[in-house]
Design a protein around this motif. Structure first.
Motif, short mmCIF file in Angstrom:
data_model
loop_
_atom_site.label_atom_id
_atom_site.label_comp_id
_atom_site.label_asym_id
_atom_site.label_seq_id
_atom_site.Cartn_x
_atom_site.Cartn_y
_atom_site.Cartn_z
N MET A 209 1.00 -1.09 -0.01
CA MET A 209 0.02 0.11 -0.14
C MET A 209 0.85 1.36 -0.03
O MET A 209 1.89 1.66 0.82
N THR A 210 0.45 2.23 -0.73
CA THR A 210 1.30 3.33 -0.94
C THR A 210 1.11 3.97 0.32
O THR A 210 0.18 4.61 0.72
N GLU A 211 2.27 4.79 0.72
CA GLU A 211 2.13 5.48 2.16
C GLU A 211 1.45 7.14 1.80
O GLU A 211 1.96 7.58 0.80
N ALA B 175 1.30 10.84 1.77
CA ALA B 175 2.26 11.84 1.50
C ALA B 175 2.41 12.45 2.79
O ALA B 175 3.55 12.97 2.83
N HIS C 42 4.71 10.58 4.90
CA HIS C 42 6.09 10.85 3.97
C HIS C 42 6.90 12.20 4.78
O HIS C 42 8.10 12.37 5.23
#
Length: 220
Positions: free
Chosen positions: A1-3, A5, A8
């Protein structure tokens, strides 16, 4: 799964400022009696219940974790920033500090007697706070307490420089009533709140500061 933004950006910013942040804020609580009073009340409620340890979520360099320990609590810290965790471990080698995210805590259901989130929800976009508050409810034992601290307001601050470093980070100011409503929707019950005026050091950029104390009901 993409973190997301914002996670980050938060990690990158605090990795950058970790050492200077820790040095500048090391003794900050000493000049804030009302803040210490809320932490003391939290400790007095949590300790005799014996429901489990206390997690300082978004612990940064560990100063609040250490303060909780000094109040007699079994406390450990979790932070999104590996550099902050490294600083905390060096500064307080006898305490436990782990790397992790409030959005998905590596903790068992009902395993905590208390949670402190000391200015650690302020970089979460408000629409994502219910996910974090659901996690808080999940890991708190019935009868456990939560203490939140954050800045009051409705306009986000876009930070491009902090603690001597160039960064890119958003700090959200929040409505105590709205946060309290979201915590109630997560299943927690309000016990107390404090809204204080900024200290001389916090003026003029910080504004009012809010502290919310909530409890997870027995049998929930």
């Amino acid at each position: 799964m993409t973190e997301p933004a914002y996670l980050h950006a938060t990690r990158a910013a605090y990795d950058t400022v970790a050492a200077d942040y820790a040095e500048l804020l090391l003794t900050e609580l000493a000049a804030k009696p009302l803040d210490r009073a809320m932490l003391a009340a939290f400790a007095e409620l949590v300790q005799p219940a014996g429901l489990g340890p206390v997690a300082d979520l978004g612990c940064g360099p560990g100063r609040v974790t250490a303060h909780l320990h000094s109040l007699g609590l079994t406390a450990f810290g979790i932070d999104l920033s590996p550099e902050m965790v490294a600083v905390a471990r060096r500064t307080y080698p006898d305490l436990r500090f782990d790397h992790g995210s409030m959005t998905a805590l590596d903790l068992k259901d009902g395993s905590l007697g208390g949670i402190v989130a000391w200015y650690s929800i302020i970089h979460t976009p408000p629409e994502h706070l219910p996910v974090i508050f659901a996690e808080f409810d999940r890991v708190l034992a019935p009868g456990g307490h939560l203490l939140l601290a954050f800045q009051v307001g409705d306009e986000p601050r876009h930070l491009e420089h902090a603690y001597g470093h160039a960064i890119s980070l958003v700090a959200y100011r929040l409505s105590p009533d709205h946060v309290a409503e979201q915590l109630s929707q997560a299943g927690l019950v309000e016990a107390a709140r404090l809204v204080r005026e900024p200290t001389e050091r916090e003026k003029p950029s910080q504004g009012q500061q809010a502290f919310l104390l909530f409890r997870k009901p027995e049998g929930s």
